[in-house]
Design a protein around this motif. Structure first.
Motif, PDB file in Angstrom:
ATOM      1  N   LEU A   9      -7.332   1.670  -1.081  1.00  0.00           N
ATOM      2  CA  LEU A   9      -6.230   2.440  -1.669  1.00  0.00           C
ATOM      3  C   LEU A   9      -6.699   3.403  -2.749  1.00  0.00           C
ATOM      4  O   LEU A   9      -5.942   4.267  -3.181  1.00  0.00           O
ATOM      5  CB  LEU A   9      -5.262   1.504  -2.396  1.00  0.00           C
ATOM      6  CG  LEU A   9      -4.582   0.427  -1.627  1.00  0.00           C
ATOM      7  CD1 LEU A   9      -3.854  -0.484  -2.603  1.00  0.00           C
ATOM      8  CD2 LEU A   9      -3.601   1.063  -0.672  1.00  0.00           C
ATOM      9  N   ALA A  61       0.840  -1.205   0.000  1.00  0.00           N
ATOM     10  CA  ALA A  61       0.000   0.000   0.000  1.00  0.00           C
ATOM     11  C   ALA A  61       0.871   1.249   0.000  1.00  0.00           C
ATOM     12  O   ALA A  61       0.586   2.226  -0.713  1.00  0.00           O
ATOM     13  CB  ALA A  61      -0.923  -0.019   1.221  1.00  0.00           C
ATOM     14  N   ALA A  96      -4.014   0.310   5.629  1.00  0.00           N
ATOM     15  CA  ALA A  96      -2.791   0.546   4.869  1.00  0.00           C
ATOM     16  C   ALA A  96      -2.067   1.761   5.380  1.00  0.00           C
ATOM     17  O   ALA A  96      -0.922   1.956   5.123  1.00  0.00           O
ATOM     18  CB  ALA A  96      -3.125   0.717   3.396  1.00  0.00           C
TER      19      ALA A  96
END
Ligand code: ATP
Length: 249
Positions: A202, A176, A249
């Motif tokens: 993401l 990530a 992430a």
């Protein structure tokens, strides 16, 4: 910006897999394509990178049609695909692997050397392990080196095919971060991800595919918040990837 319209593509003489795909990857954004197994997600990426010649439709990069161009020409125009498996040469060093990203421009030695130095600043693993064989890296570190290689030619667009496959949670966090680094360079990222929650967490934008067509395009957070999403992905066998909470992430 990549704008795909009316894309029809398939393998050999069989019926087409993509049956009129329309989607846009906005400039400088991360767009994640999700959908059940066999929906045609990876096939879209293959058409964009020239590995598969479309039967019809357009793939516009800033207005120029890429459909049907040879893969090397598509790379020169600024679209680079990071392959799903075995992306690095294990016997070569990290530096050699990254430099291969500029293979089509290999005569530009000085420019490539300078670009390598810039990339080594962006991806610490490249600087730290430059002289070491790629075989010695962990899965997450390998993905970072693959992304570093993709940046060698300053691409406009990077295509990522299921980058989280085979990675544990720690390696997914490294992944990530590496995708964030790509994006911070102003690169447009088009990503296909089996791990739906991870991919959407993401992404700025989401595209849902099923049966070779786009069902829905919307901001990624809207799809994550949609109660129908779980039904689609868990029902469709894509496995939802529910072990990666949004924002982890
Ligand atoms: N090289 C190939 N030759 C023939 N058929 C293929 C080839 N690659 C993919 N297909 C077929 O095309 C269809 C779509 O595959 P694709 O890999 O694009 O789906 P996907 O949405 O990425 O799914 P998955 O998540 O399972 O990879 C599938 O039915 C697959 O069997």
């Amino acid at each position: 910006m990549i704008t795909i319209s009316g894309l029809v593509a398939g393998y050999g003489a069989a019926d087409p897999i993509l049956r009129g795909v329309d989607l846009t990857a906005a400039p400088g954004a991360v767009t994640c394509v999700v959908g059940p197994n066999g929906a045609g997600k990876s096939t879209v990426l293959k058409a964009c990178s020239g590995l598969l010649r479309p039967r019809s439709g357009r793939i516009l990069l800033d207005g120029d049609d890429l459909a049907g161009l040879a893969p090397a020409e598509i790379i020169r125009r600024g679209v680079v695909q990071v392959p799903q498996h075995h992306g690095l040469f294990p016997a070569l060093t990290v530096r050699e692997n990254v430099m291969l990203g500029a293979y089509v421009e290999r005569r530009e030695r000085e420019r490539n050397r300078r670009r390598f130095a810039e990339i080594a600043e962006l991806f610490p693993i490249v600087a730290e392990r430059a002289g070491e064989r790629a075989a010695n890296l962990s899965g997450g570190q390998r993905r970072a080196v693959e992304f570093a290689r993709a940046l060698m030619l300053r691409p406009k667009v990077v295509l990522l095919d299921e980058p989280s496959v085979g990675l544990d949670p720690r390696a997914r966090r490294q992944l990530a971060a590496a995708i964030g680094t790509l994006n911070s360079e102003g690169v447009t990222v088009l990503i296909v991800e089996q791990n739906v929650k991870f991919g959407l967490s993401l992404a700025h934008d989401a595209v849902v595919m099923e049966g070779g067509k786009v069902l829905r395009s919307c901001p990624a957070p809207d799809l994550l918040a949609d109660p129908g999403m779980a039904a689609l992905f868990l029902g469709g066998g894509a496995g939802g990837g529910g072990d990666e909470p949004k924002g982890d992430a």
